[in-house]
Design a protein around this motif. Structure first.
Motif, PDB file in Angstrom:
ATOM      1  N   UNK A  85       0.829  -1.212   0.000  1.00 43.93           N
ATOM      2  CA  UNK A  85       0.000   0.000   0.000  1.00 43.93           C
ATOM      3  C   UNK A  85       0.859   1.256   0.000  1.00 43.93           C
ATOM      4  N   UNK A  86       1.887   1.283   0.845  1.00 39.67           N
ATOM      5  CA  UNK A  86       2.773   2.450   0.924  1.00 39.67           C
ATOM      6  C   UNK A  86       3.501   2.654  -0.399  1.00 39.67           C
ATOM      7  N   UNK A  87       4.014   1.564  -0.953  1.00 40.53           N
ATOM      8  CA  UNK A  87       4.747   1.642  -2.224  1.00 40.53           C
ATOM      9  C   UNK A  87       3.840   2.088  -3.352  1.00 40.53           C
ATOM     10  N   UNK A 134      -8.254  -3.413  -2.484  1.00 44.26           N
ATOM     11  CA  UNK A 134      -9.525  -3.417  -3.209  1.00 44.26           C
ATOM     12  C   UNK A 134      -9.603  -2.296  -4.226  1.00 44.26           C
ATOM     13  N   UNK A 135      -9.220  -1.085  -3.807  1.00 47.74           N
ATOM     14  CA  UNK A 135      -9.218   0.046  -4.752  1.00 47.74           C
ATOM     15  C   UNK A 135      -8.233  -0.209  -5.889  1.00 47.74           C
ATOM     16  N   UNK A 136      -7.093  -0.766  -5.557  1.00 54.65           N
ATOM     17  CA  UNK A 136      -6.062  -1.042  -6.561  1.00 54.65           C
ATOM     18  C   UNK A 136      -6.576  -2.038  -7.595  1.00 54.65           C
ATOM     19  N   UNK A 137      -7.219  -3.113  -7.126  1.00 55.75           N
ATOM     20  CA  UNK A 137      -7.731  -4.121  -8.060  1.00 55.75           C
ATOM     21  C   UNK A 137      -8.922  -3.589  -8.852  1.00 55.75           C
ATOM     22  N   UNK A 152      -9.206  -0.638  -9.936  1.00 59.99           N
ATOM     23  CA  UNK A 152      -8.684   0.203 -11.005  1.00 59.99           C
ATOM     24  C   UNK A 152      -8.444   1.634 -10.603  1.00 59.99           C
ATOM     25  N   UNK A 153      -8.642   1.955  -9.322  1.00 65.78           N
ATOM     26  CA  UNK A 153      -8.308   3.294  -8.850  1.00 65.78           C
ATOM     27  C   UNK A 153      -6.813   3.536  -9.058  1.00 65.78           C
ATOM     28  N   UNK A 154      -6.436   4.776  -9.256  1.00 64.65           N
ATOM     29  CA  UNK A 154      -5.032   5.128  -9.425  1.00 64.65           C
ATOM     30  C   UNK A 154      -4.485   5.692  -8.122  1.00 64.65           C
ATOM     31  N   UNK A 155      -3.181   5.562  -7.887  1.00 64.85           N
ATOM     32  CA  UNK A 155      -2.598   6.190  -6.691  1.00 64.85           C
ATOM     33  C   UNK A 155      -2.858   7.690  -6.658  1.00 64.85           C
ATOM     34  N   UNK A 156      -2.805   8.334  -7.845  1.00 62.57           N
ATOM     35  CA  UNK A 156      -3.007   9.780  -7.914  1.00 62.57           C
ATOM     36  C   UNK A 156      -4.395  10.173  -7.421  1.00 62.57           C
ATOM     37  N   UNK A 157      -5.402   9.356  -7.719  1.00 63.84           N
ATOM     38  CA  UNK A 157      -6.762   9.694  -7.288  1.00 63.84           C
ATOM     39  C   UNK A 157      -6.898   9.598  -5.772  1.00 63.84           C
ATOM     40  N   UNK A 158      -6.270   8.603  -5.166  1.00 67.20           N
ATOM     41  CA  UNK A 158      -6.312   8.460  -3.714  1.00 67.20           C
ATOM     42  C   UNK A 158      -5.559   9.610  -3.053  1.00 67.20           C
ATOM     43  N   UNK A 159      -4.387   9.955  -3.583  1.00 66.96           N
ATOM     44  CA  UNK A 159      -3.599  11.056  -3.022  1.00 66.96           C
ATOM     45  C   UNK A 159      -4.358  12.373  -3.135  1.00 66.96           C
ATOM     46  N   UNK A 182     -18.893   3.989 -18.524  1.00 66.91           N
ATOM     47  CA  UNK A 182     -18.106   4.276 -17.336  1.00 66.91           C
ATOM     48  C   UNK A 182     -16.639   3.967 -17.589  1.00 66.91           C
ATOM     49  N   UNK A 183     -15.878   3.955 -16.497  1.00 71.54           N
ATOM     50  CA  UNK A 183     -14.446   3.659 -16.572  1.00 71.54           C
ATOM     51  C   UNK A 183     -14.205   2.217 -16.128  1.00 71.54           C
ATOM     52  N   UNK A 184     -13.331   1.517 -16.849  1.00 71.35           N
ATOM     53  CA  UNK A 184     -13.108   0.094 -16.595  1.00 71.35           C
ATOM     54  C   UNK A 184     -11.611  -0.219 -16.566  1.00 71.35           C
ATOM     55  N   UNK A 185     -11.299  -1.346 -15.897  1.00 68.15           N
ATOM     56  CA  UNK A 185      -9.902  -1.734 -15.664  1.00 68.15           C
ATOM     57  C   UNK A 185      -9.743  -3.221 -15.941  1.00 68.15           C
ATOM     58  N   UNK A 186      -8.700  -3.579 -16.665  1.00 63.45           N
ATOM     59  CA  UNK A 186      -8.405  -4.990 -16.905  1.00 63.45           C
ATOM     60  C   UNK A 186      -7.991  -5.636 -15.588  1.00 63.45           C
ATOM     61  N   UNK A 187      -8.810  -6.576 -15.109  1.00 58.56           N
ATOM     62  CA  UNK A 187      -8.558  -7.167 -13.791  1.00 58.56           C
ATOM     63  C   UNK A 187      -7.153  -7.758 -13.729  1.00 58.56           C
TER      64      UNK A 187
END
Length: 750
Positions: free
Chosen positions: A81-83, A293-296, A298-305, A517-522
């Motif tokens: 998570x930190x990385x 969960x957010x990572x899988x 498809x959320x981006x680190x930038x959106x969380x930050x 919507x927005x989608x992410x390759x699992x």
């Protein structure tokens, strides 16, 4: 560095300017007993962000002082998570267990100073001797033991000569202290359990309040930043370091308000319940608020930050609208991802006056996105369109394809429906249509006016994909438990079709499926043979639209929230006394106790409710959530503490479920009727009789034979689906505990 300066950064700058510290050292010290969630992301951003801003460093340290709940898989999840969020810890990962020998030496030193003693009271006696907020506690008779006897007992505890709970090591401070946490707090307890790092080397483990401050000191931490519920622990933090007369510089503790998000639970206990009970598919289930969960999803680190930056560092605990987080991911992806076409519910269209195949050059990005890239889009005689993009008998305002209304196919020609093909049941299975050759996008000379453009894919060239559509895991904005789970939180579409470039060219791993919507390759299940995409978020707040349609509720704001700055106001003496009573005497968790203690109106309401029924935890949850919301939105309450006590009594007795209790509360707030009268009038009594529940369960099982087969083949994650369907069918009246038992029995025995 952030443009706005919060109170923590103000403190750091003052400490640097005064020469108190020459280098800023912070730490992120989670307990490795679960996967980190979005609340941890806020703490990560604060601790690592401050260290980065002032050219210091931040330690990643595992608070591994409870061997019964900790595991290396949680350590790896925390590191990841930190990385993933883009931060680096100083040197290696640290563990509180690294310092066990040194912490033990400090304990021996306190005993030698006469500042700590081995107590032999049991847990119940220790609680009784602690006293109340109005009455001083009593010191244990074992506090009279000599230093020599205490040292001997402590060493024997260390060697494993005693059973769990037989002795504890306590600080000798003040049994009449206003802060009840200072009434001879525990420093060590016996726990014969295998530790995931130290094995069986230790059978006594330091308590958080003893290990934490000393770990900070050993590491040279300057600013120990934690959430608001640890405010009253600060006095113990300072006492340990001061009494040991440790060499300066030493760390100091500062508190900030923790993050709360509606429609979300962040209790590790409740998250663990979801995972272990197979209500979700593991810690990285895209419906969970875990970083994994957010990572899988498809959320981006930038959106969380960006989200953490926008919500800022608040003065007091508050609830953030989940729409704000969803806004952040939309805002981030809007400028990044290619636009492609995917049909989720395909309806075949045969274009009778078209033959052959042509490739249309289509850009991946709209004009307002400063990125370049295009693909060849195959167009052929047979295409798929979205089933709801055609209506035989459309309502007013429907602008897509109808028997009388033409529509443009995105990037290409105008289409006109000529014939509708139906099956024996009257279902539309195919459309016959014609295209207008002189209507091609960018070259249109047809003169035909259309009101909208729809997406499509070539039936011959499209790639079949699995698409997972996620809704919010909970249907309640303030979820309490399993009964608030949204049974429709996951829909799996196995026969969607996407344009071929998405699979063959792979221009990205995240896409905007036009109008979907927005989608992410699992990242786990995706293969070229079976592509799988997760829905990250809709193009707009579909949840708000759904609420608006059913309840005429206003759409939640998705604009950026202002950053709230300023130091957390310390508790007054009266508030602190209430907090101590709620946590130490009534057993409330720190978060609920903090909310009640800091609000005079809520605490008064809670105290009155307690005079009617002694159910402190259930009452506290109701007052801190439902009553608090009603007080914010209503000029006057239509109910009193007596009615809330009556409502909680029915929950405790099993007359109604907590889900039904919310419904009853809403009616109370509107009408002012007594809860018992509402339950009787509306027939809301909880169903616990197996004879009444079994027919519902049998019906659900019979209707979902395919899911039953998958469950019996090993997909045990479907268990939560069956339970949710039964709860839904009963209108929320079924007893969840009984339903769990009966569903498990039915699936096992058939």
């Amino acid at each position: 560095m952030s443009e706005s300066k919060d109170f923590l950064r103000t403190i750091v700058e003052e400490d640097l300017q005064s020469g108190k510290y020459h280098e800023i050292i912070t730490r992120f010290p989670p307990e490795p007993n679960g996967f980190p969630h979005i609340g941890h992301a806020k703490s990560i951003c604060i601790n690592f962000g401050i260290a980065r801003d002032y050219k210091g460093h931040c330690n990643l340290r595992m608070d591994d002082t409870n061997p019964t709940t900790e595991d290396m898989k949680y350590v790896e999840a925390l590191k990841d998570a930190v990385t993933w969020l883009g931060f680096e810890w100083a040197n290696h990962v640290r563990f509180a267990s690294d310092y066990f020998p040194k912490i033990y030496d400090y304990a021996v030193q306190l005993v030698k100073m006469g500042k700590a003693y081995v107590d032999s009271l049991n847990e119940e006696e220790i609680r009784e001797y602690r006293g109340t907020i109005k009455e001083a506690g009593r010191r244990s008779k074992f506090a009279q033991r000599s230093i020599e006897e205490n040292l001997d007992l402590l060493e024997r505890m260390r060697k494993g000569e005693f059973k769990d709970g037989e002795h504890v090591l306590r600080a000798k401070i003040d049994m009449s202290a206003a802060n009840m946490k200072m009434r001879d707090p525990l420093l060590y307890r016996i726990r014969h359990a295998h530790h995931f790092r130290t094995g069986d080397e230790w059978c006594i483990y330091p308590m958080y309040d003893f290990a934490h401050c000393l770990s900070d000191y050993i590491e040279g931490v300057t600013h120990s930043i934690c959430t608001l519920e640890f405010e009253n622990n600060r006095e113990i933090y300072d006492w340990v370091l001061d009494e040991l007369e440790l060499k300066l510089p030493r760390p100091y503790q500062y508190e900030f308000a923790r993050l709360g998000i509606n429609y979300t639970v962040m209790s590790k206990r409740k998250l663990l319940e979801l995972v272990n009970g197979s209500y979700v598919n593991g810690w990285d289930d895209p419906r969970l608020p875990t970083i994994a969960g957010y990572k899988r999803r498809g959320y981006t680190p930038e959106s969380i930050l960006n989200f953490c930056d926008q919500i800022g560092i608040a003065k007091a605990n508050s609830m953030v609208d989940v729409a704000q987080l969803e806004f952040c991911i939309r805002d981030d992806l809007n400028q990044k991802v290619p636009r492609v076409m995917c049909v989720l519910d395909p309806l075949k269209v045969t274009i009778e006056n078209y033959d052959g195949v042509e490739e249309i050059d289509a850009s991946y990005y709209p004009h307002d996105v400063p990125k370049e890239g295009s693909r060849k889009l195959p167009f052929s005689r047979e295409i798929y369109i979205e089933r709801d993009d055609f209506m035989e008998n459309p309502p007013a305002g429907y602008y897509r394809l109808t028997p009388e209304q033409s529509v443009r196919l995105k990037h290409t020609y105008i289409l006109t429906c000529k014939e509708i093909i139906k099956d024996s049941h009257g279902n539309i299975v195919e459309l016959k249509a014609e295209y207008h050759p002189n209507s091609k996008s960018g070259e249109d000379t047809s003169g035909i006016k259309t009101k909208s453009a729809i997406h499509w894919v070539s039936a011959k060239h499209a790639k079949k994909v699995e698409v997972r559509l996620y809704e919010r895991l909970y249907s309640s904005d303030a979820p309490d438990g399993l009964e608030d789970l949204n049974p429709d939180s996951l829909h799996v579409i196995t026969n969607a079709f996407v344009e071929p470039a998405v699979i063959t060219e792979k221009p990205d791993v995240r896409f905007q499926f036009e109008r979907q919507g927005y989608f992410y390759a699992d990242p786990v299940d995706y293969t070229d043979a079976k592509p799988v995409f997760n829905k990250i978020v809709g193009l707009k707040d579909s949840w708000a639209k759904k609420v608006e349609a059913t309840e005429s509720a206003p759409k939640p704001e998705t604009k950026k929230l202002p950053i709230v700055e300023g130091e957390v106001a310390p508790m007054s003496e009266a508030e602190q006394a209430l907090f101590e009573k709620y946590t130490m005497v009534l057993g409330l968790n720190n978060e609920i106790a903090n909310i009640l203690a800091r609000d005079t109106q809520l605490s008064a309401f809670y105290e009155e409710a307690l005079s009617y029924i002694h159910s402190p935890i259930s009452l506290a949850n109701s007052v801190a959530n439902e009553v608090a919301r009603e007080l914010k939105s209503a000029s006057a309450l239509n109910f009193g503490a007596k009615e809330i006590a009556e409502l909680v009594t029915m929950i405790d007795e099993g007359t109604i479920s907590t889900k039904i209790a919310k419904q009853v509360f809403e009616e109370m707030a509107k009408s002012g009727d007594h809860p018992k009268a509402i339950v009787e009038a509306k027939g809301l009594t909880q169903i616990s009789d197996p004879a009444k529940l079994k027919p519902m369960i049998e019906e659900i099982i019979a209707k979902n034979s395919e899911s039953v087969a998958k469950y019996k083949a090993g997909n045990t994650n479907l268990f939560g689906f069956f339970v949710g369907q039964v709860l839904k069918k009963s209108g929320g009246k079924a007893n969840p505990t009984v339903v769990n038992e009966l569903v498990a029995e039915k699936l096992k025995n058939g």
